[in-house]
Design an enzyme around this catalytic site. Structure first.
Site, PDB file in Angstrom:
ATOM      1  N   GLN A   1     -10.101  -4.134  -3.342  1.00  0.00           N
ATOM      2  CA  GLN A   1     -11.399  -3.628  -2.888  1.00  0.00           C
ATOM      3  C   GLN A   1     -12.470  -3.886  -3.959  1.00  0.00           C
ATOM      4  O   GLN A   1     -13.568  -4.360  -3.667  1.00  0.00           O
ATOM      5  CB  GLN A   1     -11.275  -2.110  -2.624  1.00  0.00           C
TER       6      GLN A   1
ATOM      7  N   HIS B   1      -7.446   0.638  -6.311  1.00  0.00           N
ATOM      8  CA  HIS B   1      -7.643  -0.236  -5.137  1.00  0.00           C
ATOM      9  C   HIS B   1      -8.331  -1.509  -5.656  1.00  0.00           C
ATOM     10  O   HIS B   1      -9.493  -1.777  -5.355  1.00  0.00           O
ATOM     11  CB  HIS B   1      -8.489   0.491  -4.100  1.00  0.00           C
TER      12      HIS B   1
ATOM     13  N   ASP C   1     -17.321   6.802  -1.195  1.00  0.00           N
ATOM     14  CA  ASP C   1     -16.062   6.689  -0.451  1.00  0.00           C
ATOM     15  C   ASP C   1     -15.767   8.086   0.098  1.00  0.00           C
ATOM     16  O   ASP C   1     -16.408   9.070  -0.304  1.00  0.00           O
ATOM     17  CB  ASP C   1     -14.946   6.204  -1.410  1.00  0.00           C
TER      18      ASP C   1
ATOM     19  N   CYS D   1     -16.529   1.457   0.848  1.00  0.00           N
ATOM     20  CA  CYS D   1     -15.355   0.615   1.124  1.00  0.00           C
ATOM     21  C   CYS D   1     -14.902   0.703   2.577  1.00  0.00           C
ATOM     22  O   CYS D   1     -14.192  -0.171   3.051  1.00  0.00           O
ATOM     23  CB  CYS D   1     -14.220   0.994   0.189  1.00  0.00           C
TER      24      CYS D   1
ATOM     25  N   ARG E   1       0.886  -1.184   0.000  1.00  0.00           N
ATOM     26  CA  ARG E   1       0.000   0.000   0.000  1.00  0.00           C
ATOM     27  C   ARG E   1       0.910   1.215   0.000  1.00  0.00           C
ATOM     28  O   ARG E   1       1.696   1.417   0.925  1.00  0.00           O
ATOM     29  CB  ARG E   1      -0.901  -0.008   1.234  1.00  0.00           C
TER      30      ARG E   1
ATOM     31  N   ARG F   1     -13.757  -8.900   1.593  1.00  0.00           N
ATOM     32  CA  ARG F   1     -12.338  -8.608   1.368  1.00  0.00           C
ATOM     33  C   ARG F   1     -11.500  -9.849   1.706  1.00  0.00           C
ATOM     34  O   ARG F   1     -10.565 -10.203   0.999  1.00  0.00           O
ATOM     35  CB  ARG F   1     -11.872  -7.433   2.268  1.00  0.00           C
TER      36      ARG F   1
END
Ligand code: CP
Ligand code: NVA
Length: 308
Positions: free
Chosen positions: A136, A133, A227, A267, A106, A295
């Site tokens: 996700q 992402h 988000d 998310c 990340r 996830r």
């Protein structure tokens, strides 16, 4: 019983690193893991986690996924390793990939992630960059498929910032032929390269719709997604963005304009009362916590494919 197949690409840096067939394969494996119909042993395999930004879901779901697969993880915290000191990525990647079997990273720049992948002898997974992402998005589309069985008539409306999460949703949307509508304030549209890539995949179908009109974008939508308005690394823009995004909150009035059976996704982590109200997060239409659970299952599936 279904067995994991090795993915064509060594790495998972973008939603477009899987073919449509591979995407469906990962989702099938993920549902099998979820239903406890599948047990895969990746004995002794080690996942290295390099997280330059905070994380709850991604970090923990990767740790648990590896543990369920009989492997283990090493948390390579950049502040206590030589990464923060500025050791070049090409050195870090060559060394860590001699110890670990896969790396989940990340970080900020997609180009840094690509640099890791270039020098790593083992697969590299995008655990979030400023651009994408994709882990996700796998969980998001799994959640959508659980609700609507297939993607044929699904309209997905994303309301908010044209950010990493939106970009990965767009790319998988294109791969799956899903109508994706993005409603954002002017100047906050998704990345142009992402839009162009998606348009090419959609061909002339006009299924990617970008507007500055939340109300018309939610009409008839089956999935409403949002988000945070300011992503990690944008803390200094928060005040301006909070003003620019007024009118882009998913609240019950906006939800009423969507399809009757619409579901709500986020998310997480959320800023309640900014991009979404507490009432909507806690409503019957919310699938936000199923989405967070997924996830774990998709990442277990992804790791199985990358390590088989
Ligand atoms: N959705 C998500 O990636 O959450 P974390 O930042 O907690 O990992
Ligand atoms: N867009 C958000 C997603 C967090 C999971 C961020 O990058 O901070």
């Amino acid at each position: 019983m279904i067995n994991p197949i090795r993915l064509e690409n060594k790495n998972f840096l973008s939603s477009l690193d899987t073919s449509t067939e591979e995407f469906f394969h990962i989702l099938e494996l993920a549902s099998n893991f979820k239903n406890k119909d599948l047990n895969i042993e990746l004995e002794d395999k080690v996942l290295g986690l390099i997280f330059d930004k905070s994380s709850t879901r991604t970090r923990v779901s990767f740790q648990v996924a590896m543990s369920r697969l009989g492997g283990s993880t090493v948390d390579l915290n950049p502040t206590t390793s030589q990464i923060e000191r500025g050791e070049p990525i090409k050195d870090t990647a060559r060394v860590l990939s001699r110890y670990c079997d896969v790396l989940a990273i990340r970080t900020f720049k997609q180009s840094d992630l690509e640099e890791y992948a270039k020098w790593s002898s083992k697969p590299v997974i995008n655990a979030l960059t400023d651009l994408e992402h994709p882990c996700q998005a796998l969980a998001d589309y799994m959640t959508i498929k659980e609700e609507f069985v297939d993607f044929k008539n699904v309209v997905l409306t994303f309301i908010g910032d044209g950010n990493n999460v939106a970009n990965s949703l767009i790319l998988y949307g294109a791969l799956l032929g899903v109508e994706v509508r993005i409603a954002c304030p002017k100047g906050y549209e998704p990345n142009n390269l992402v839009i162009n890539k998606a348009q090419k995949i959609y061909k002339n179908k006009n299924l990617l719709k970008i507007s500055n009109e939340p109300i018309s974008a939610v009409r008839g939508a089956n999935v409403l997604y949002t988000d945070v308005w300011s992503s990690m690394g944008e803390e200094n823009q928060k005040e301006k963005k909070d003003k620019d995004f007024l009118g882009f909150t998913i609240n019950k009035n906006l939800v009423r304009k969507a399809d009757e059976d619409a579901i709500i996704l986020h998310c997480l982590p959320a800023y309640r009362s900014k991009e979404i109200t507490d009432e909507v997060i806690e409503s019957k239409k919310s699938r936000i916590f199923e989405q967070a659970e997924n996830r774990l299952h998709v990442q277990q599936a992804l790791l199985s494919c990358l390590l088989t």
